[in-house]
Write an enzyme that holds these catalytic residues in place. Structure first.
Site, mmCIF file in Angstrom:
data_model
loop_
_atom_site.group_PDB
_atom_site.id
_atom_site.type_symbol
_atom_site.label_atom_id
_atom_site.label_comp_id
_atom_site.label_asym_id
_atom_site.label_seq_id
_atom_site.Cartn_x
_atom_site.Cartn_y
_atom_site.Cartn_z
ATOM 1 N N ASP A 79 42.322 26.202 29.621
ATOM 2 C CA ASP A 79 43.055 24.959 29.885
ATOM 3 C C ASP A 79 44.560 25.209 29.787
ATOM 4 O OD1 ASP A 79 43.169 25.234 27.159
ATOM 5 O OD2 ASP A 79 42.311 23.287 26.681
ATOM 6 N N SER A 80 44.944 26.475 29.512
ATOM 7 C CA SER A 80 46.352 26.873 29.638
ATOM 8 C C SER A 80 46.801 26.729 31.089
ATOM 9 C CB SER A 80 46.560 28.305 29.142
ATOM 10 O OG SER A 80 45.619 29.189 29.719
ATOM 11 N N GLU A 110 42.732 32.303 17.430
ATOM 12 C CA GLU A 110 44.111 32.305 17.931
ATOM 13 C C GLU A 110 45.112 32.177 16.802
ATOM 14 O OE1 GLU A 110 44.777 29.745 21.301
ATOM 15 O OE2 GLU A 110 46.960 30.021 21.218
ATOM 16 N N ASP A 125 37.195 26.545 29.821
ATOM 17 C CA ASP A 125 37.525 25.587 28.760
ATOM 18 C C ASP A 125 37.073 24.189 29.155
ATOM 19 O OD1 ASP A 125 38.778 26.681 26.492
ATOM 20 O OD2 ASP A 125 40.645 26.990 27.591
ATOM 21 N N LYS A 164 33.931 26.963 26.869
ATOM 22 C CA LYS A 164 34.594 27.183 25.574
ATOM 23 C C LYS A 164 35.041 25.826 25.027
ATOM 24 C CE LYS A 164 38.804 29.363 25.117
ATOM 25 N NZ LYS A 164 39.690 28.351 24.494
ATOM 26 N N GLU A 166 37.062 23.924 21.457
ATOM 27 C CA GLU A 166 37.928 24.142 20.298
ATOM 28 C C GLU A 166 37.402 23.357 19.103
ATOM 29 O OE1 GLU A 166 42.031 23.331 21.239
ATOM 30 O OE2 GLU A 166 42.040 24.745 22.918
#
Ligand code: KIV
Length: 273
Positions: free
Chosen positions: A53-54, A191, A92, A122, A124
């Protein structure tokens, strides 16, 4: 070619990634968000491509990862999947598409898998999203966890500084990693946390641990491809190794093109019909 290498593998799977951890072969992972870049990254032999999602920052120019939508992630992911022959493609689930409840999380994961053709998703977080992780896994969708600096929670953290330096946060992170492993996640991204803690996590859980700013004692590394190539020059964290200066190369190429157009040098006779 060594027998202790995945280089000859035609298609990377979760099973192969686990074997790589078991025999101590490091896992390489990079982001990609579009067909052309994904093709080059895959041809280079990367093990995992993350449609991160970057993309919200790198492709769309947002300050954070929060604005990107599920539809936009699916668009990026399907472009990447069309380019890839060997790499394992992880996508993501964007902010707001899984935190509400496990039904919403499952629906988002299924949309990504069905509409993009990717191989895994993925998410978080740890304990707080356990129910969603279990629900997604029970539908047969491989899940990669993400702990430490989780950019979707940036407004809770307040800064992008190193996470889990305090004992209590380090302890929670270790517990979260165990929870994700117990749920059945196939890997975890860590991270921006102290290298010592990342090493402990990688030694504690049996699944692959991929680091970004988490030191060298984990099972693999991930970087954002535009940072590695030096296309983005504003973002220079300590953990980033820049392998090229594409921004300079591109600026020179564009400058030369502009000059040639202005000087009527381009196109010449050979370049015309
Ligand atoms: O979105 C992303 O690119 C990521 C990596 C930094 C791990 O989550």
């Amino acid at each position: 070619m060594s027998v202790h290498s995945s280089a000859s593998v035609k298609r990377i799977t979760t099973h192969i990634l686990q074997e790589m951890k078991n025999r101590g072969e490091k896992i390489s992972m990079l982001t990609a968000y579009d067909f052309s870049m994904a093709k080059i990254v895959d041809d280079a032999g990367i093990d995992i491509i993350l449609v991160g999602d970057s993309a919200s920052n790198v492709m769309a120019g947002h300050e954070t990862t929060l604005p990107i939508t599920l539809d936009q992630m699916i668009y990026h992911a399907s472009s990447v999947v069309r380019a890839v022959n060997r790499a394992f493609v992880v996508v993501d689930i964007p902010f707001g598409s899984y935190q509400g409840n496990s039904t919403e999380a499952l629906r988002s994961a299924i949309r990504i898998m069905k509409e993009s053709g990717a191989h895994a998703i993925k998410v978080e977080g740890g304990a707080e999203i356990k129910e969603s992780v279990v629900r997604i896994l029970s539908a047969g969708v491989p899940v990669m966890g993400h702990l430490g600096l989780t950019p979707q929670s940036i407004y809770k953290f307040g800064t992008y500084s190193v996470r889990a330096k305090e004992e209590s946060e380090a302890q929670k992170l270790l517990e979260d990693a165990k929870i994700l492993e117990e749920c059945g996640c196939f890997a975890i991204v860590l991270e921006k946390i102290p290298a010592k803690l990342a090493k402990k996590v990688a030694e504690t859980v049996s699944i692959p641990v991929i680091g970004i700013g988490a030191g060298g004692d984990v099972d693999g590394q991930v970087l954002v491809v535009h940072d590695l190539l030096g296309i983005t020059q504003e973002f220079k964290p300590r953990f980033l190794r820049q392998y090229a200066d594409l921004q300079s190369i591109m600026l020179e190429a564009f400058g030369n093109y502009i000059k040639d157009v202005k000087n009527r040098d381009f196109p010449n006779e050979k370049e015309s019909y």
